[in-house]
Design a protein around this motif. Structure first.
Motif, PDB file in Angstrom:
ATOM      1  N   GLY A  43      71.371  24.312  67.860  1.00  0.00           N
ATOM      2  CA  GLY A  43      72.545  23.560  67.151  1.00  0.00           C
ATOM      3  C   GLY A  43      73.145  22.269  67.693  1.00  0.00           C
ATOM      4  O   GLY A  43      72.995  22.226  68.827  1.00  0.00           O
ATOM      5  N   ASP A  44      73.737  21.573  66.746  1.00  0.00           N
ATOM      6  CA  ASP A  44      74.108  20.292  67.144  1.00  0.00           C
ATOM      7  C   ASP A  44      75.445  20.495  68.156  1.00  0.00           C
ATOM      8  O   ASP A  44      75.934  19.634  68.534  1.00  0.00           O
ATOM      9  CB  ASP A  44      74.292  19.176  66.139  1.00  0.00           C
ATOM     10  CG  ASP A  44      75.120  19.747  65.067  1.00  0.00           C
ATOM     11  OD1 ASP A  44      75.644  20.777  64.889  1.00  0.00           O
ATOM     12  OD2 ASP A  44      75.308  18.816  64.085  1.00  0.00           O
ATOM     13  N   SER A  45      75.720  21.915  68.043  1.00  0.00           N
ATOM     14  CA  SER A  45      76.982  21.982  68.797  1.00  0.00           C
ATOM     15  C   SER A  45      76.594  21.906  70.323  1.00  0.00           C
ATOM     16  O   SER A  45      77.463  22.051  71.015  1.00  0.00           O
ATOM     17  CB  SER A  45      77.491  23.411  68.518  1.00  0.00           C
ATOM     18  OG  SER A  45      76.609  24.337  68.737  1.00  0.00           O
ATOM     19  N   MET A  46      75.512  21.812  70.429  1.00  0.00           N
ATOM     20  CA  MET A  46      75.093  21.551  71.907  1.00  0.00           C
ATOM     21  C   MET A  46      75.796  20.362  72.536  1.00  0.00           C
ATOM     22  O   MET A  46      75.771  20.267  73.948  1.00  0.00           O
ATOM     23  CB  MET A  46      73.624  21.350  72.001  1.00  0.00           C
ATOM     24  CG  MET A  46      72.996  19.914  71.668  1.00  0.00           C
ATOM     25  SD  MET A  46      71.178  19.823  72.110  1.00  0.00           S
ATOM     26  CE  MET A  46      70.517  21.000  71.382  1.00  0.00           C
ATOM     27  N   VAL A  81      66.407  24.500  63.848  1.00  0.00           N
ATOM     28  CA  VAL A  81      66.953  23.213  64.318  1.00  0.00           C
ATOM     29  C   VAL A  81      67.855  22.477  63.434  1.00  0.00           C
ATOM     30  O   VAL A  81      67.311  21.937  62.521  1.00  0.00           O
ATOM     31  CB  VAL A  81      65.777  22.278  65.114  1.00  0.00           C
ATOM     32  CG1 VAL A  81      66.376  21.150  65.735  1.00  0.00           C
ATOM     33  CG2 VAL A  81      64.784  23.265  65.903  1.00  0.00           C
ATOM     34  N   ASP A  82      69.205  22.181  64.003  1.00  0.00           N
ATOM     35  CA  ASP A  82      69.975  21.287  63.047  1.00  0.00           C
ATOM     36  C   ASP A  82      69.408  19.815  63.295  1.00  0.00           C
ATOM     37  O   ASP A  82      69.241  19.194  64.075  1.00  0.00           O
ATOM     38  CB  ASP A  82      71.301  21.160  63.983  1.00  0.00           C
ATOM     39  CG  ASP A  82      72.391  22.183  63.518  1.00  0.00           C
ATOM     40  OD1 ASP A  82      71.948  22.698  62.230  1.00  0.00           O
ATOM     41  OD2 ASP A  82      73.391  22.269  63.918  1.00  0.00           O
ATOM     42  N   LEU A  83      69.292  19.337  62.042  1.00  0.00           N
ATOM     43  CA  LEU A  83      69.143  17.535  61.975  1.00  0.00           C
ATOM     44  C   LEU A  83      70.455  17.117  62.140  1.00  0.00           C
ATOM     45  O   LEU A  83      71.376  17.505  61.746  1.00  0.00           O
ATOM     46  CB  LEU A  83      68.554  17.365  60.513  1.00  0.00           C
ATOM     47  CG  LEU A  83      67.170  17.824  60.074  1.00  0.00           C
ATOM     48  CD1 LEU A  83      66.801  17.323  58.928  1.00  0.00           C
ATOM     49  CD2 LEU A  83      66.117  17.721  61.283  1.00  0.00           C
ATOM     50  N   VAL A 111      64.593  23.970  59.715  1.00  0.00           N
ATOM     51  CA  VAL A 111      65.473  22.886  59.897  1.00  0.00           C
ATOM     52  C   VAL A 111      66.973  23.338  59.215  1.00  0.00           C
ATOM     53  O   VAL A 111      66.621  23.939  58.115  1.00  0.00           O
ATOM     54  CB  VAL A 111      65.292  21.351  59.584  1.00  0.00           C
ATOM     55  CG1 VAL A 111      64.118  20.840  60.410  1.00  0.00           C
ATOM     56  CG2 VAL A 111      64.989  21.176  58.111  1.00  0.00           C
ATOM     57  N   LYS A 112      67.944  22.881  59.729  1.00  0.00           N
ATOM     58  CA  LYS A 112      69.320  23.046  59.085  1.00  0.00           C
ATOM     59  C   LYS A 112      70.039  21.821  58.558  1.00  0.00           C
ATOM     60  O   LYS A 112      70.156  20.915  59.607  1.00  0.00           O
ATOM     61  CB  LYS A 112      70.239  24.054  59.813  1.00  0.00           C
ATOM     62  CG  LYS A 112      71.385  24.376  59.025  1.00  0.00           C
ATOM     63  CD  LYS A 112      72.328  25.553  59.458  1.00  0.00           C
ATOM     64  CE  LYS A 112      72.928  25.065  60.917  1.00  0.00           C
ATOM     65  NZ  LYS A 112      74.067  24.097  60.920  1.00  0.00           N
ATOM     66  N   LEU A 113      70.348  21.763  57.421  1.00  0.00           N
ATOM     67  CA  LEU A 113      71.122  20.562  57.048  1.00  0.00           C
ATOM     68  C   LEU A 113      72.532  20.823  56.487  1.00  0.00           C
ATOM     69  O   LEU A 113      72.767  22.026  55.945  1.00  0.00           O
ATOM     70  CB  LEU A 113      70.376  19.897  55.818  1.00  0.00           C
ATOM     71  CG  LEU A 113      69.373  18.874  55.875  1.00  0.00           C
ATOM     72  CD1 LEU A 113      68.055  19.743  56.495  1.00  0.00           C
ATOM     73  CD2 LEU A 113      68.980  18.259  54.520  1.00  0.00           C
ATOM     74  N   GLU A 114      73.403  20.002  56.854  1.00  0.00           N
ATOM     75  CA  GLU A 114      74.950  20.020  56.328  1.00  0.00           C
ATOM     76  C   GLU A 114      75.066  19.634  54.895  1.00  0.00           C
ATOM     77  O   GLU A 114      74.691  18.442  54.762  1.00  0.00           O
ATOM     78  CB  GLU A 114      75.934  19.532  57.455  1.00  0.00           C
ATOM     79  CG  GLU A 114      75.953  20.401  58.725  1.00  0.00           C
ATOM     80  CD  GLU A 114      76.961  20.003  59.626  1.00  0.00           C
ATOM     81  OE1 GLU A 114      78.012  19.113  59.077  1.00  0.00           O
ATOM     82  OE2 GLU A 114      76.917  20.359  60.692  1.00  0.00           O
ATOM     83  N   GLY A 115      75.768  20.444  54.132  1.00  0.00           N
ATOM     84  CA  GLY A 115      76.441  19.954  52.952  1.00  0.00           C
ATOM     85  C   GLY A 115      75.775  20.275  51.642  1.00  0.00           C
ATOM     86  O   GLY A 115      74.813  21.138  51.646  1.00  0.00           O
TER      87      GLY A 115
HETATM   88 MG    MG Z   1      75.389  22.438  63.637  1.00  0.00          MG
END
Ligand code: MG
Ligand code: MHF
Ligand code: KIV
Length: 256
Positions: A43-46, A81-83, A111-115
């Motif tokens: 996650g981009d929460s890293m 994996v978060d983009l 991959v994971k995308l938000e929205g």
């Molecule tokens: Mg994220």
């Protein structure tokens, strides 16, 4: 036996709840995988472990570097994996390039995308067409923190209807699974019943098809965590004590 996106969809049909956690390095990924976690999200929460306030500064190169390390530790779990922010919103070409790099360079499966719809749903459809499994993410989308803050989303009739429509559009675009973050439990239940693909909740109540949390939150490593996280152990205390004990022994020449 490695877990596939098809397996997750099958587990929803069987009513088996999906266990997901985040990881950003080899050691944690290896432990989570061996402990039987089904899906590991890079996650981009890293951003929090790297000392940032928001997820916005994480770059594609940084998340790829971490994802490679995670992938080396995983035998069974599905690695997603978060983009990062602005590595997919600019154009379809940019999204394809970013997602392609993640799959080629890290060995992750998705991959994971938000929205939601319409722009993101269109992007998702093209990525899926190109053979890239995509996970969606609606409700609170932290890459939009400067518009949304960190408050619960979907609280009005209108807002909850929009999130439901986004979820449907993403399923139609071909996502294999959908993260529902910080929305009312009854809305998450409604979405989970409506969709054939599994929903993975974070702060979205008990009626999702699986749950995800940020690993450093459940381990008590973060200084502050969201209200919906549960802290299962306090590693800040454990680490502080170990380091203090070591310091005392070195200073008193008891170690080595
Ligand atoms: Mg994220
Ligand atoms: N360590 C960590 N854990 C997470 O789960 C997480 C991150 N970081 N970073 C990215 C996003 C941000 N998340 C968060 C963080 C805080 C709140 C929170 O405190 N919400 C309050 C309102 C805060 C406000 O309005 O400013 C709430 O009561 O909803 C919610 C989600 C979830 N995600
Ligand atoms: C909390 C999950 C869903 C996430 O996107 C992240 O960790 O970055």
């Amino acid at each position: 036996m490695a877990i596939t996106t098809q397996q997750l969809i099958q587990w929803k049909q069987q009513g088996r709840s999906i266990v997901a956690l985040t990881a950003w390095d080899y050691a944690i990924a290896q432990l989570l995988d061996a402990a039987g976690v089904d899906l590991i999200l890079v996650g981009d929460s890293m951003a929090v472990v790297l000392g940032y306030e928001t997820t916005l500064p994480i770059t594609l190169d940084e998340i790829i570097y971490h994802a490679k390390s995670v992938r080396r530790g995983v035998k069974r779990a599905l690695v997603v994996v978060d983009l990062p922010f602005l590595t997919y919103q600019e154009s379809l070409q940019q999204a394809m390039h970013s997602a392609g790099r993640v799959l080629k360079e890290t060995g992750a499966q998705a991959v994971k995308l938000e929205g939601g719809y319409p722009a993101i749903a269109q992007t998702v459809a093209r990525l899926v067409e190109a053979g890239i499994p995509v996970m969606g993410h609606v409700g609170l989308t932290p890459q939009s923190i400067h518009q949304l803050g960190l408050r619960q989303q979907g609280k009005t009739q209108e807002a909850s209807e929009r999130i439901l429509q986004e979820a449907i559009a993403l399923e139609q675009a071909g996502v294999f699974s959908l993260v529902l973050e910080h929305i009312p439990a009854d809305l998450a239940m409604q979405i989970s019943q409506k969709l054939s693909i599994p929903t993975i909740g974070i702060g979205a109540g008990t009626h999702c098809d699986g749950q995800v949390l940020v690993t450093s939150d459940i381990l008590g490593l973060t200084e502050k965590h969201p209200p919906f996280a549960k802290v299962y152990t306090n590693l800040r205390e454990t680490i502080t004590k170990a380091v203090q004990d070591y310091a005392v022994e070195v200073r008193e020449r008891k170690f080595p």
